[in-house]
Write an enzyme that holds these catalytic residues in place. Structure first.
Site, PDB file in Angstrom:
ATOM      1  N   LEU A  33     -12.510   2.502   9.506  1.00  0.00           N
ATOM      2  CA  LEU A  33     -12.514   1.493  10.574  1.00  0.00           C
ATOM      3  C   LEU A  33     -12.397   0.069  10.039  1.00  0.00           C
ATOM      4  CD1 LEU A  33     -15.037   2.878  13.249  1.00  0.00           C
ATOM      5  CD2 LEU A  33     -12.554   3.190  13.098  1.00  0.00           C
ATOM      6  N   ASP A  51     -14.983   6.267   3.976  1.00  0.00           N
ATOM      7  CA  ASP A  51     -13.913   5.717   3.156  1.00  0.00           C
ATOM      8  C   ASP A  51     -13.415   6.827   2.236  1.00  0.00           C
ATOM      9  OD1 ASP A  51     -13.115   2.635   2.129  1.00  0.00           O
ATOM     10  OD2 ASP A  51     -12.780   4.255   0.681  1.00  0.00           O
ATOM     11  N   ALA A  74      -4.267   6.925   5.846  1.00  0.00           N
ATOM     12  CA  ALA A  74      -5.161   5.790   5.571  1.00  0.00           C
ATOM     13  C   ALA A  74      -4.633   4.939   4.421  1.00  0.00           C
ATOM     14  CB  ALA A  74      -6.552   6.317   5.221  1.00  0.00           C
ATOM     15  N   THR A 117       6.668   5.392   2.062  1.00  0.00           N
ATOM     16  CA  THR A 117       7.381   4.264   2.661  1.00  0.00           C
ATOM     17  C   THR A 117       8.723   4.022   1.980  1.00  0.00           C
ATOM     18  OG1 THR A 117       7.328   1.858   2.887  1.00  0.00           O
ATOM     19  CG2 THR A 117       6.005   2.770   1.143  1.00  0.00           C
ATOM     20  N   TYR A 143       2.346  -3.135  -2.635  1.00  0.00           N
ATOM     21  CA  TYR A 143       2.241  -2.112  -1.588  1.00  0.00           C
ATOM     22  C   TYR A 143       3.150  -0.926  -1.917  1.00  0.00           C
ATOM     23  CZ  TYR A 143       3.177   0.291   2.795  1.00  0.00           C
ATOM     24  OH  TYR A 143       3.354   1.258   3.738  1.00  0.00           O
ATOM     25  N   HIS A 192       4.435  -7.887  12.396  1.00  0.00           N
ATOM     26  CA  HIS A 192       5.669  -7.133  12.622  1.00  0.00           C
ATOM     27  C   HIS A 192       6.462  -7.696  13.788  1.00  0.00           C
ATOM     28  CE1 HIS A 192       3.369  -4.030  10.319  1.00  0.00           C
ATOM     29  NE2 HIS A 192       4.511  -4.099   9.667  1.00  0.00           N
ATOM     30  N   ILE A 210      12.610 -16.609  13.570  1.00  0.00           N
ATOM     31  CA  ILE A 210      13.486 -15.628  12.908  1.00  0.00           C
ATOM     32  C   ILE A 210      13.583 -16.042  11.439  1.00  0.00           C
ATOM     33  CG2 ILE A 210      15.866 -14.811  12.742  1.00  0.00           C
ATOM     34  CD1 ILE A 210      16.049 -14.951  15.762  1.00  0.00           C
ATOM     35  N   ARG A 224      17.201  -3.557  10.190  1.00  0.00           N
ATOM     36  CA  ARG A 224      16.192  -2.546   9.866  1.00  0.00           C
ATOM     37  C   ARG A 224      16.423  -1.313  10.730  1.00  0.00           C
ATOM     38  NH1 ARG A 224      15.846  -5.507   6.437  1.00  0.00           N
ATOM     39  NH2 ARG A 224      14.113  -6.697   5.575  1.00  0.00           N
ATOM     40  N   ASP A 287      12.408  -9.986   1.679  1.00  0.00           N
ATOM     41  CA  ASP A 287      13.088  -9.265   2.760  1.00  0.00           C
ATOM     42  C   ASP A 287      14.519  -8.900   2.347  1.00  0.00           C
ATOM     43  OD1 ASP A 287      11.253  -9.025   4.820  1.00  0.00           O
ATOM     44  OD2 ASP A 287      11.842 -10.891   5.811  1.00  0.00           O
TER      45      ASP A 287
END
Ligand code: UDP
Length: 329
Positions: A33, A51, A74, A117, A143, A192, A210, A224, A287
């Site tokens: 949480l 956790d 998670a 991802t 990430y 996002h 933008i 995307r 990006d």
């Protein structure tokens, strides 16, 4: 099947938990949480607040519910934050996953479907687009690395335990909300594109920026591959049901079509009827101009393909929830 959904109080995990229940599976949700919402856990799924790094709590949950498969969502998932706080990403995403694997190993749970991802591909050169699973993985932020480490961990663990099987699902951009309006997207902070534009439509933001319109794309804005969260949840179930002992699978999940930032803005204008003022700002660091999936492998092997490919439909499904929950859960 009896499935433990980690991160089941988050955006994608909660949608997956609901689809699992709807398709007759038993679900237990574990979430710390930190960013999830207790209200997002679907009724019908027992909830454990823990956790993943608490190996013994996870082990106890796996045993208590006689879990057969883990769907692992998670994670911390902000690219920009990962650059500023890399250790949080390695501790949570990589460390949490190592602890989860340890708990599974102790209890003998042998199936894992992992939320990976397309950020593991970094910035693929133009010949690699649309991106297939064979594209070299070379993340450009912590990430992406934290997720790639988990893919590596699963491969190595699988080599030491021939009963273990896993799939790593490399998502492109996830969009939309539950078609029945029961679940939504509620991130703090929200960065996002689609939720930001919907917050403009709600009057919570005066306008949107933008991030660059001088990219080498037809309208100059980034492209995307947006995938409906319900399609994504279905893909997880299809993959889980097909996993067999010893399998090591990697699939790219997207529609195979790209939408530019301008096209998404137009879709939000059309759906909400709001003018959505935008201004052109500088490019956002990291990006890539164009990212979209080649989704053929999962279609050829498992027959799964996205059903809700229209960006306007995704925006409309998200808007339904945002209108009813202007302040989130
Ligand atoms: N974007 C934008 N303005 C915003 C948020 C996002 O122009 O306020 C752009 C961003 O540069 C990218 C696309 O929209 O090209 C999708 O960004 P998002 O953060 O939704 O997902 P990402 O592709 O970074 O995972």
């Amino acid at each position: 099947m009896r499935v433990l959904v980690t991160g089941g109080a988050g955006y994608i995990g909660s949608h997956a938990a609901k689809r699992l229940l709807d398709s007759g599976h038993q679900v237990v949700v574990v979430d710390n949480l930190f960013r999830g919402h207790r209200q997002a856990v679907p009724p019908g799924a027992p909830f454990v607040q823990a956790d993943l790094r608490d190996t013994s709590a996870i082990e106890k949950t796996l045993r208590q519910h006689d879990i057969e498969c883990v769907m692992h969502f998670a994670a911390l998932a902000y690219v920009g934050e990962s650059v500023l706080q890399p250790l949080d990403y390695f501790e949570n995403n990589a460390g949490g996953s190592a602890s989860l694997l340890r708990a599974m190993d102790h209890v003998g749970v042998r199936k894992l479907v992992f939320s990976s991802t397309c950020a593991t591909y970094g910035e693929p050169p133009p010949p690699e687009i649309p991106i297939a699973e064979t594209c070299p993985q070379s993340p450009i932020n912590p990430y992406g690395w934290s997720k790639l480490f988990v893919e590596r961990m699963m491969r190595d663990y699988a080599r030491s335990n021939d009963k273990f099987c896993f799939a790593a699902l490399r998502y492109f951009n996830v969009a939309g909300c539950a078609v029945d309006g029961s679940l939504g997207e509620d991130h703090h902070p929200e960065t996002h594109l689609i939720p930001v534009l919907l917050n403009v439509a709600l009057g919570k933001l005066p306008g949107a920026v933008i991030f660059g319109d001088d990219y080498p794309t037809p309208d100059g804005t980034c492209i995307r591959d947006y995938l409906h969260v319900e399609d994504l949840a279905d893909a997880h179930i299809t993959v889980m049901e097909s996993l067999n002992k010893g399998d090591q699978r990697f699939y790219n999940l997207g529609t195979g079509n790209g939408a530019s930032v301008h096209q998404v803005v137009e879709a939000v204008r059309a759906v909400t009827g709001h003018p959505i003022p935008v201004e052109i700002g500088p490019r956002r660091e990291g990006d890539p101009p164009m990212l979209y999936a080649n989704p053929r492998k999962i279609k050829d092997e498992l027959g799964w393909e996205a059903q809700r490919k229209d960006i306007k439909q995704m925006v409309a499904d998200a808007w339904r929830w945002f209108e009813k929950h202007p302040n989130g859960y």
